[in-house]
Design a protein around this motif. Structure first.
Motif, PDB file in Angstrom:
ATOM      1  N   UNK A  12       0.862  -1.175   0.000  1.00  0.00           N
ATOM      2  CA  UNK A  12       0.000   0.000   0.000  1.00  0.00           C
ATOM      3  C   UNK A  12       0.901   1.228   0.000  1.00  0.00           C
ATOM      4  N   UNK A  13       0.667   2.134  -0.968  1.00  0.00           N
ATOM      5  CA  UNK A  13       1.498   3.326  -1.105  1.00  0.00           C
ATOM      6  C   UNK A  13       0.662   4.579  -0.878  1.00  0.00           C
ATOM      7  N   UNK A  14       1.243   5.554  -0.207  1.00  0.00           N
ATOM      8  CA  UNK A  14       0.589   6.840   0.034  1.00  0.00           C
ATOM      9  C   UNK A  14       1.398   7.929  -0.652  1.00  0.00           C
ATOM     10  N   UNK A  58      -2.783   3.696  -2.979  1.00  0.00           N
ATOM     11  CA  UNK A  58      -2.889   2.691  -4.041  1.00  0.00           C
ATOM     12  C   UNK A  58      -2.037   1.485  -3.691  1.00  0.00           C
ATOM     13  N   UNK A  59      -2.491   0.318  -4.108  1.00  0.00           N
ATOM     14  CA  UNK A  59      -1.716  -0.902  -3.923  1.00  0.00           C
ATOM     15  C   UNK A  59      -1.003  -1.245  -5.221  1.00  0.00           C
ATOM     16  N   UNK A  60       0.277  -1.570  -5.103  1.00  0.00           N
ATOM     17  CA  UNK A  60       1.095  -1.948  -6.256  1.00  0.00           C
ATOM     18  C   UNK A  60       2.393  -2.534  -5.725  1.00  0.00           C
ATOM     19  N   UNK A  61       3.139  -3.182  -6.599  1.00  0.00           N
ATOM     20  CA  UNK A  61       4.443  -3.722  -6.204  1.00  0.00           C
ATOM     21  C   UNK A  61       5.448  -2.608  -5.933  1.00  0.00           C
ATOM     22  N   UNK A  62       5.366  -1.527  -6.710  1.00  0.00           N
ATOM     23  CA  UNK A  62       6.333  -0.438  -6.606  1.00  0.00           C
ATOM     24  C   UNK A  62       5.605   0.906  -6.565  1.00  0.00           C
ATOM     25  N   UNK A  63       6.220   1.872  -5.922  1.00  0.00           N
ATOM     26  CA  UNK A  63       5.647   3.210  -5.815  1.00  0.00           C
ATOM     27  C   UNK A  63       5.372   3.807  -7.189  1.00  0.00           C
ATOM     28  N   UNK A  64       6.289   3.647  -8.118  1.00  0.00           N
ATOM     29  CA  UNK A  64       6.093   4.229  -9.449  1.00  0.00           C
ATOM     30  C   UNK A  64       4.868   3.628 -10.146  1.00  0.00           C
ATOM     31  N   UNK A  65       4.599   2.350  -9.920  1.00  0.00           N
ATOM     32  CA  UNK A  65       3.399   1.724 -10.493  1.00  0.00           C
ATOM     33  C   UNK A  65       2.139   2.310  -9.875  1.00  0.00           C
ATOM     34  N   UNK A  66       2.168   2.556  -8.570  1.00  0.00           N
ATOM     35  CA  UNK A  66       1.013   3.140  -7.885  1.00  0.00           C
ATOM     36  C   UNK A  66       0.734   4.547  -8.409  1.00  0.00           C
ATOM     37  N   UNK A  94       4.282   5.957   6.101  1.00  0.00           N
ATOM     38  CA  UNK A  94       3.366   4.918   5.613  1.00  0.00           C
ATOM     39  C   UNK A  94       4.070   3.983   4.642  1.00  0.00           C
ATOM     40  N   UNK A  95       4.911   4.537   3.787  1.00  0.00           N
ATOM     41  CA  UNK A  95       5.582   3.755   2.753  1.00  0.00           C
ATOM     42  C   UNK A  95       6.810   3.003   3.270  1.00  0.00           C
ATOM     43  N   UNK A  96       7.095   3.131   4.560  1.00  0.00           N
ATOM     44  CA  UNK A  96       8.250   2.442   5.121  1.00  0.00           C
ATOM     45  C   UNK A  96       9.567   3.043   4.687  1.00  0.00           C
ATOM     46  N   UNK A  97       9.564   4.335   4.371  1.00  0.00           N
ATOM     47  CA  UNK A  97      10.764   5.010   3.884  1.00  0.00           C
ATOM     48  C   UNK A  97      11.357   5.968   4.908  1.00  0.00           C
ATOM     49  N   UNK A  98      10.725   6.108   6.052  1.00  0.00           N
ATOM     50  CA  UNK A  98      11.205   7.051   7.063  1.00  0.00           C
ATOM     51  C   UNK A  98      12.513   6.543   7.657  1.00  0.00           C
ATOM     52  N   UNK A  99      13.467   7.444   7.755  1.00  0.00           N
ATOM     53  CA  UNK A  99      14.762   7.150   8.380  1.00  0.00           C
ATOM     54  C   UNK A  99      15.066   8.271   9.350  1.00  0.00           C
ATOM     55  N   UNK A 100      16.201   8.196   9.999  1.00  0.00           N
ATOM     56  CA  UNK A 100      16.582   9.253  10.928  1.00  0.00           C
ATOM     57  C   UNK A 100      16.731  10.598  10.256  1.00  0.00           C
ATOM     58  N   UNK A 101      16.933  10.624   8.948  1.00  0.00           N
ATOM     59  CA  UNK A 101      17.104  11.890   8.228  1.00  0.00           C
ATOM     60  C   UNK A 101      15.777  12.473   7.721  1.00  0.00           C
ATOM     61  N   UNK A 102      14.658  11.823   8.006  1.00  0.00           N
ATOM     62  CA  UNK A 102      13.344  12.278   7.557  1.00  0.00           C
ATOM     63  C   UNK A 102      12.616  12.912   8.730  1.00  0.00           C
ATOM     64  N   UNK A 103      12.045  14.088   8.498  1.00  0.00           N
ATOM     65  CA  UNK A 103      11.249  14.751   9.530  1.00  0.00           C
ATOM     66  C   UNK A 103      10.059  13.843   9.870  1.00  0.00           C
ATOM     67  N   UNK A 104       9.834  13.553  11.140  1.00  0.00           N
ATOM     68  CA  UNK A 104       8.735  12.659  11.514  1.00  0.00           C
ATOM     69  C   UNK A 104       7.368  13.229  11.112  1.00  0.00           C
ATOM     70  N   UNK A 105       6.444  12.339  10.809  1.00  0.00           N
ATOM     71  CA  UNK A 105       5.075  12.743  10.496  1.00  0.00           C
ATOM     72  C   UNK A 105       4.429  13.283  11.765  1.00  0.00           C
TER      73      UNK A 105
END
Length: 107
Positions: A12-14, A58-66, A94-105
């Motif tokens: 699931x991609x946001x 959207x649901x897809x295998x990859x973000x670009x597909x979504x 949501x996309x599981x891309x958050x790291x220490x360098x990303x401002x928290x939601x």
């Protein structure tokens, strides 16, 4: 299904789509009649006359597909053009891309 699922499973991609111009009242009326925009995957957020954005799940295998699938919906929506795609802090989380360098939601 969570975006943190393993490879080989649909995720699931946001993301957020920004229109080139705010929707007109006529476009708002057209949108209300388009089934593909009323299935829960894409929702309009707008400040009338100022900006229009579409929040997408959207649901897809990859973000670009979504993203590509979401963009195809606009072929049914005359006169509306997408200016940009945004990955907000919520999107990254949501996309599981958050790291220490990303401002928290925001909570």
């Amino acid at each position: 299904m969570s975006s943190s699922s393993t490879t080989g499973r649909v995720r699931s991609w946001h993301f957020i789509l920004h229109t080139d111009e705010p929707l007109t009242p006529e476009q708002d009326d057209t949108l209300a009649g388009l089934d593909s925009f009323n299935d829960g995957r894409i929702g309009l957020e707008e400040v009338r006359g100022v900006e229009s954005t579409f929040v997408c799940y959207f649901e897809a295998d990859h973000l670009t597909e979504a993203i590509a699938e979401a963009l195809t919906l606009f072929e049914e929506f005359p006169g509306v053009r997408i200016r940009s795609v945004e990955l907000s802090p919520h999107s990254l989380d949501h996309n599981g891309m958050a790291t220490a360098s990303v401002v928290p939601a925001p909570v």
